[in-house]
Design a protein around this motif. Structure first.
Motif, short mmCIF file in Angstrom:
data_model
loop_
_atom_site.label_atom_id
_atom_site.label_comp_id
_atom_site.label_asym_id
_atom_site.label_seq_id
_atom_site.Cartn_x
_atom_site.Cartn_y
_atom_site.Cartn_z
N HIS A 3 28.52 42.64 40.73
CA HIS A 3 27.61 43.78 40.58
C HIS A 3 27.38 44.22 39.14
N ALA A 4 28.08 43.60 38.18
CA ALA A 4 27.88 43.98 36.78
C ALA A 4 27.55 42.75 35.94
N SER A 5 28.57 42.09 35.40
CA SER A 5 28.34 40.92 34.55
C SER A 5 29.58 40.04 34.54
N ALA A 6 29.45 38.88 33.90
CA ALA A 6 30.57 37.94 33.84
C ALA A 6 31.71 38.47 32.98
N SER A 7 31.42 39.37 32.05
CA SER A 7 32.46 39.93 31.19
C SER A 7 33.09 41.19 31.78
N ALA A 8 32.47 41.77 32.81
CA ALA A 8 32.97 43.02 33.38
C ALA A 8 34.40 42.93 33.91
N PRO A 9 34.79 41.82 34.57
CA PRO A 9 36.19 41.74 35.03
C PRO A 9 37.20 41.82 33.88
N ILE A 22 48.04 41.68 42.47
CA ILE A 22 47.23 40.47 42.26
C ILE A 22 46.03 40.45 43.20
N MET A 23 46.28 40.80 44.48
CA MET A 23 45.18 40.83 45.45
C MET A 23 44.15 41.90 45.08
N MET A 24 44.62 43.09 44.70
CA MET A 24 43.71 44.19 44.36
C MET A 24 42.96 43.91 43.06
N GLY A 25 43.67 43.33 42.08
CA GLY A 25 43.02 43.00 40.82
C GLY A 25 41.93 41.96 41.01
N GLY A 26 42.23 40.95 41.86
CA GLY A 26 41.22 39.94 42.15
C GLY A 26 40.01 40.52 42.86
N ALA A 27 40.26 41.44 43.80
CA ALA A 27 39.15 42.07 44.52
C ALA A 27 38.29 42.92 43.59
N LEU A 28 38.94 43.70 42.72
CA LEU A 28 38.20 44.54 41.78
C LEU A 28 37.39 43.68 40.82
N GLY A 29 38.02 42.63 40.28
CA GLY A 29 37.31 41.75 39.37
C GLY A 29 36.12 41.09 40.03
N GLY A 30 36.26 40.70 41.31
CA GLY A 30 35.16 40.09 42.03
C GLY A 30 33.99 41.04 42.20
N GLN A 31 34.27 42.30 42.49
CA GLN A 31 33.21 43.30 42.61
C GLN A 31 32.50 43.50 41.28
N LEU A 32 33.26 43.57 40.21
CA LEU A 32 32.66 43.76 38.89
C LEU A 32 31.81 42.54 38.51
N LEU A 33 32.29 41.35 38.87
CA LEU A 33 31.53 40.14 38.57
C LEU A 33 30.22 40.10 39.33
#
Length: 397
Positions: A364-370, A351-362
């Motif tokens: 540095h990429a887009s709102a749909s990237a996570p 959960i912690m890692m998924g949240g961190a990855l999604g935050g980076q994608l959000l």
């Protein structure tokens, strides 16, 4: 009715009451853990912190939940399991009282750390306790009951927290949970039977489970599944705001629908597990969740379509934890305490890692990237699981 029949009925009622008290405790733990999501702004304003800093109240509880899940088995092995579970509930009670009265941010974080210890400890022991409480054929149903508490809290905690917090303040929300936890503690005292300590379990035994190839692959699959699910779910709000411009009331309705669908998902999982469909579920649930997540991305500009996708997402997501707990009870039945700690630690880390990855994608990429990143992880999980042979005890041979 004969004496033996009456005794059998009484025993079943006692087992049902014990499992019910655990389900209520799970609901309280989940509500307490994720309640800050809907109360970040007033908490930050009252304690003079930024919203980002206030958001760490969730992260700190997750971090201590990981620690607790890893080390609870050796500690619990020295005491009556009944007292350990009630101790976790008492720790939650103390945490909630401290949060409601916290004069500053540091005490709030201390209270959240205590809550994390309770969450990790209780969850880690839940499956092993159920195995000791009920006959083997009733374990999937009992686990489904416990996860129904999870579904209830997921459905109602955030909307109710936001509503009550707006009317009476965020402290009243956490303070309002205190009497419920007291009732739960009394229920546990009445219903949980004595479960004497067994042999002390060293920490090395927990990590030693990873030497079993099927356990290591099972934990990897678990982490991929939960990292994918929470990597997407955590960032539904910015996605919906960016794609559809949803209002706060519309967002609340969408999340409520998602949460309510969890009841159907939990019931579905219990029914399918009763039919011995564990391994197809473990494989196809993440694939279906990935498909629904991608469908949300494609229909993000159509409100009714997204609403339907979110209901489906909530049902599928709620079924997954029931399946993995059943896998633990079936495949690590010789080390349920250590296995439970390892499983909870894997989920919390994911959960912690998924949240961190999604935050980076959000960022540095887009709102749909996570959502895309989450779907990829879910597909990878299904590929690791395959037909289920890799994560079965028979694969050890």
């Amino acid at each position: 009715m004969t004496t033996s029949t009456l005794e059998s009925v009484s025993a079943r009622r006692q087992m049902g009451s014990a499992v019910g008290s655990m389900a209520l405790c799970v609901a309280m733990l989940i509500a307490a853990e994720f309640m800050p999501v809907s109360l970040l702004t007033p908490i930050a304003e009252d304690l003079q912190a930024t919203q980002g800093l206030a958001g760490q109240a969730i992260s700190v509880s997750g971090f201590f939940a990981v620690l607790s899940s890893l080390f609870i088995a050796p500690i619990a092995g020295r005491f009556d399991r009944r007292h350990v579970l009630m101790g976790m509930t008492l720790l939650m009670l103390l945490s909630l009282a401290m949060i409601a009265l916290a004069p500053d941010f540091s005490l709030l974080m201390t209270a959240r750390a205590l809550l994390g210890l309770a969450i990790g400890g209780f969850w880690s022991l839940a499956t092993a306790t159920v195995i000791r409480l009920v006959p083997a054929e009733r374990v999937p149903k009992a686990l489904g009951t416990i996860y129904m508490g999870n579904a209830i809290a997921t459905a109602f905690a955030a909307p109710i927290g936001a509503y009550v917090g707006e009317l009476f303040g965020w402290r009243v929300v956490f303070g309002g949970l205190v009497p419920l936890v007291i009732v739960n503690l009394l229920w546990q005292a009445r219903s949980l039977p004595s479960m004497p300590p067994r042999a002390t379990i060293p920490v090395t035994r927990l990590f030693g489970l990873l030497k079993r190839r099927y356990v290591a692959l099972g934990m990897l699959s678990t982490m991929l599944t939960f990292a994918g699910a929470f990597g997407a779910f955590t960032y539904f709000r910015p996605f919906l705001e960016a794609e559809m411009g949803v209002s706060p009331s519309q967002l609340s309705l969408l999340l409520l629908g998602l949460g309510l669908a969890g009841f159907a998902g939990t019931h579905f999982a219990g029914a399918m597990l009763h039919r011995q469909r564990l391994y197809p579920l473990l494989r196809y649930l993440p694939l279906a969740l990935a498909a629904v997540t991608l469908a949300m991305m494609e229909t993000g500009h159509i409100f009714w379509a997204v609403a339907a996708m979110m209901v489906g997402w909530g049902a599928l997501n709620a079924a997954i934890p029931v399946c993995w707990s059943t896998w633990l009870a079936r495949e690590i039945d010789d080390e349920p305490e250590s296995g439970g700690g390892l499983l909870v630690a894997s989920i919390q880390l994911a959960i912690m890692m998924g949240g961190a990855l999604g935050g980076q994608l959000l960022d540095h990429a887009s709102a749909s990237a996570p959502l895309l990143g989450g779907a990829v992880l879910l597909v990878l999980s299904a590929l690791v699981i395959g037909n289920g042979t890799r994560i079965r005890k028979s694969a050890q041979a």
